[in-house]
Design an enzyme around this catalytic site. Sequence first.
Site, short mmCIF file in Angstrom:
data_model
loop_
_atom_site.label_atom_id
_atom_site.label_comp_id
_atom_site.label_asym_id
_atom_site.label_seq_id
_atom_site.Cartn_x
_atom_site.Cartn_y
_atom_site.Cartn_z
N LYS A 31 5.31 10.94 7.19
CA LYS A 31 5.82 9.71 6.55
C LYS A 31 6.45 10.10 5.23
O LYS A 31 5.93 10.97 4.52
CB LYS A 31 4.69 8.71 6.32
CG LYS A 31 5.16 7.44 5.59
CD LYS A 31 4.10 6.38 5.56
CE LYS A 31 3.08 6.53 4.44
NZ LYS A 31 3.67 6.57 3.07
N ASP A 67 -0.89 10.02 0.89
CA ASP A 67 -0.99 10.72 -0.40
C ASP A 67 -1.84 9.89 -1.37
O ASP A 67 -2.17 10.34 -2.46
CB ASP A 67 0.39 11.07 -0.98
CG ASP A 67 1.25 9.86 -1.24
OD1 ASP A 67 0.86 8.73 -0.88
OD2 ASP A 67 2.35 10.03 -1.82
N SER A 68 -2.27 8.71 -0.92
CA SER A 68 -3.25 7.93 -1.68
C SER A 68 -4.58 8.68 -1.74
O SER A 68 -5.50 8.24 -2.43
CB SER A 68 -3.44 6.55 -1.05
OG SER A 68 -3.77 6.67 0.32
N ASP A 104 1.42 12.17 5.18
CA ASP A 104 2.30 11.69 4.12
C ASP A 104 2.92 12.88 3.39
O ASP A 104 2.18 13.79 2.97
CB ASP A 104 1.46 10.89 3.13
CG ASP A 104 2.12 9.61 2.72
OD1 ASP A 104 3.27 9.36 3.11
OD2 ASP A 104 1.44 8.83 2.02
N GLU A 126 8.76 8.26 1.73
CA GLU A 126 9.12 7.01 1.05
C GLU A 126 10.62 6.95 0.78
O GLU A 126 11.24 7.98 0.46
CB GLU A 126 8.35 6.89 -0.27
CG GLU A 126 6.84 6.83 -0.07
CD GLU A 126 6.08 6.66 -1.39
OE1 GLU A 126 6.72 6.50 -2.47
OE2 GLU A 126 4.83 6.70 -1.33
N GLU A 162 5.53 -2.08 2.43
CA GLU A 162 4.44 -2.26 1.47
C GLU A 162 4.86 -3.21 0.35
O GLU A 162 5.96 -3.11 -0.21
CB GLU A 162 4.05 -0.90 0.85
CG GLU A 162 2.91 -1.05 -0.18
CD GLU A 162 2.27 0.25 -0.62
OE1 GLU A 162 2.64 1.32 -0.10
OE2 GLU A 162 1.39 0.18 -1.51
O1 KIV Z 1 -0.65 6.83 0.98
C1 KIV Z 1 -0.94 5.75 1.51
O2 KIV Z 1 -2.11 5.34 1.59
C2 KIV Z 1 0.13 4.94 2.06
C3 KIV Z 1 -0.23 3.60 2.61
C4 KIV Z 1 -0.31 2.64 1.49
C5 KIV Z 1 0.71 3.14 3.64
O3 KIV Z 1 1.25 5.33 2.03
#
Ligand code: KIV
Length: 305
Positions: free
Chosen positions: A139, A70-71, A109, A141, A208
Amino acid sequence: MTDRLESLGSVPPDARASTGDGGSAAKPVTVPDLRAARANGRKIVALTAYDHPTARLLDDAGIDVLLVGDSVGNNVLGYDSTLPVTMEEMLHHTRAVSRGARRALVVADMPYLSYQTGRRDAIRNAGRFLKEGGAAAVKLEGGRKRAGLIRSLLDAEIPVMAHIGLTPQSVHMMGGYRVQGKRVDEARSLVEDARALEEAGAFAIVLEGMPEAVGRMVTEAVGIPTIGIGAGRFCDGQVLVFHDLVALGPGPLPKFARAYAQVGAAIASAARRFIEDVRGGAFPLDAEVYGHPVGLPTPARSGGR
Ligand code: KIV
């Protein structure tokens, strides 16, 4: 290429030939392959990817995991955090990455509020990443408070990668993007989180933003792979944000990242040279234009116009 393919145990020797069309003929990386990599002491190598051409390049290079993070919000969409990213945006980017991945495991994500609002939402949204996005896993969090949710996702046949430590979706709870686990009680809490996530069935955990010693404690406390980003050298694998890997972002790199290429500078330089050439009449040249029509008189040259 062979070195990378050998980083995971499942690649048979006869599957190492390139297809010759830029893709890899190697057997796709699976969730069990990642577990086996830890058991066999082989490092897992992951990068974020948000689009098709980048996914192709990274996959051909032999990356094990393509994380559609999600970055994408900060790195591609111009948001100042990951919080505004939507399911539709994530699906759009996940589909593009999946179309470019032939060998790498694609992990999508789950964006903010796609799973925090309840199990039904979480299953429906996570399922969309597999059904519509072509991902093999999701993924999300959070530590032990996500254990029940992870069990529900596994019941729906959705493999889950967990993510603890500096979790960007909790930026306001953390009071900024701060290294986590700096006090012993916080470090122990991260170990407890990791154990609960393993117990719930997560197949791997992203660690992280934590001191190296804490990354090591967590890694030694669990039996599933840990993949570190700013969590030191003792994790079972490493992940970097693609834009950090190639210095494509605007700002300075975080302490833990390393730029292996200066792509941002190369793009800016290419654009400056193009502007100069067009304005100076050096682009396009004769070789860069289509031939003159047969029978049409050639006009006198007038500066290309
Ligand atoms: O969204 C992302 O890029 C991440 C990484 C930092 C693991 O979750």
